[in-house]
Design an enzyme around this catalytic site. Structure first.
Site, PDB file in Angstrom:
ATOM      1  N   THR A 216      35.164  33.819  53.284  1.00  0.00           N
ATOM      2  CA  THR A 216      34.114  34.319  53.428  1.00  0.00           C
ATOM      3  C   THR A 216      33.743  35.135  52.149  1.00  0.00           C
ATOM      4  OG1 THR A 216      35.362  36.445  54.261  1.00  0.00           O
ATOM      5  CG2 THR A 216      34.891  34.731  55.872  1.00  0.00           C
TER       6      THR A 216
ATOM      7  N   ASP B  73      40.163  34.696  36.541  1.00  0.00           N
ATOM      8  CA  ASP B  73      40.717  35.635  37.325  1.00  0.00           C
ATOM      9  C   ASP B  73      41.380  36.656  36.615  1.00  0.00           C
ATOM     10  OD1 ASP B  73      42.751  36.987  39.121  1.00  0.00           O
ATOM     11  OD2 ASP B  73      41.712  35.642  40.675  1.00  0.00           O
TER      12      ASP B  73
ATOM     13  N   ASP C 140      45.297  37.471  37.611  1.00  0.00           N
ATOM     14  CA  ASP C 140      46.116  36.333  37.154  1.00  0.00           C
ATOM     15  C   ASP C 140      46.408  36.382  35.452  1.00  0.00           C
ATOM     16  OD1 ASP C 140      46.414  35.148  39.899  1.00  0.00           O
ATOM     17  OD2 ASP C 140      44.931  33.442  39.330  1.00  0.00           O
TER      18      ASP C 140
ATOM     19  N   ARG D  80      40.353  39.511  48.526  1.00  0.00           N
ATOM     20  CA  ARG D  80      39.327  38.709  48.936  1.00  0.00           C
ATOM     21  C   ARG D  80      39.491  37.518  49.821  1.00  0.00           C
ATOM     22  NH1 ARG D  80      35.097  36.097  44.494  1.00  0.00           N
ATOM     23  NH2 ARG D  80      36.976  34.658  44.248  1.00  0.00           N
TER      24      ARG D  80
END
Length: 210
Positions: free
Chosen positions: A109, A201, A204, A105
């Site tokens: 944006t 996340d 992670d 990602r």
């Protein structure tokens, strides 16, 4: 509610999801929970695989019994977090082929950027289960669906653990022909595009990175 949206509220799955959400769950336990959830969720994702009767002989007598037939399965994780769900599915489907789609990602944006794609040669003949623990904006899943359809895939199932309503709407409005499986739908995304309350996340936490 979308007819092709399956929110799985089994008590075992909901219990394990709560443990995933807990910030005190370490990477080792987080990985194990993701694997367990994927296997349990896989029972529902594969519920409609076609069967045929074959003749066998039990220790007692000859009989007919059912085996899976028709389309075979491919598991396609979206790298990297989707890898955490693959082993759980392979416990159920040990002969499934595994492809990989690499997307990251863009943090400015929030749009996905493709960097890798490797699929089985006969992927268009298979039921493809895409694994992605988190469905936030829907960008990565939409990109994966577009890529698979460009390779001729017609039977696609998206298997997530946690979703945001924005991502669910984006995916199912664009692709009403696919099925989407998730354990829960959180209503909000924060300013960084993370699901709230979410679980952080997933990549992670699976791999112990920051």
């Amino acid at each position: 509610m979308y007819k092709n949206l399956k929110v799985l509220n089994h008590p075992l799955l909901q219990h394990k999801l709560t443990l995933l959400r807990d910030k005190n769950t370490n990477s080792k336990d987080f990985r194990a929970l993701v694997k367990e959830i994927a296997m349990l969720e896989g029972y529902e994702v594969t519920r409609d695989l076609p069967l045929e009767d074959i003749s066998i002989e039990t220790p007692i007598c000859k009989t007919k019994s059912s085996v899976i037939t028709g389309k075979t399965v491919a598991i396609v994780p979206i790298l990297r977090a989707g890898l955490g769900m693959v082993d759980g599915l392979l416990n159920l489907l040990p002969t499934a082929k595994v492809g990989h789609i690499g997307l990251y990602r863009n943090e400015e944006t929030l749009h996905p950027v493709e960097y890798y794609c490797k699929l089985p040669l006969d992927v268009e003949q298979r039921t493809v289960i895409v694994t992605e623990p988190m469905l936030a904006t829907g960008g990565s899943v939409l990109a994966a669906i577009k890529l698979l359809k460009s390779h001729g895939v017609k039977d696609i199932k998206i298997m997530t653990i946690l979703s945001a309503q924005q991502g669910v709407d984006a995916v199912l409005k664009a692709h009403p022909d696919i099925e989407l499986y998730t354990l829960a739908i959180d209503k909000e995304l924060d300013e960084n595009g993370y699901i709230t309350p979410g679980l952080g996340d997933a990549g992670d936490r699976i791999f112990g990175t920051k």
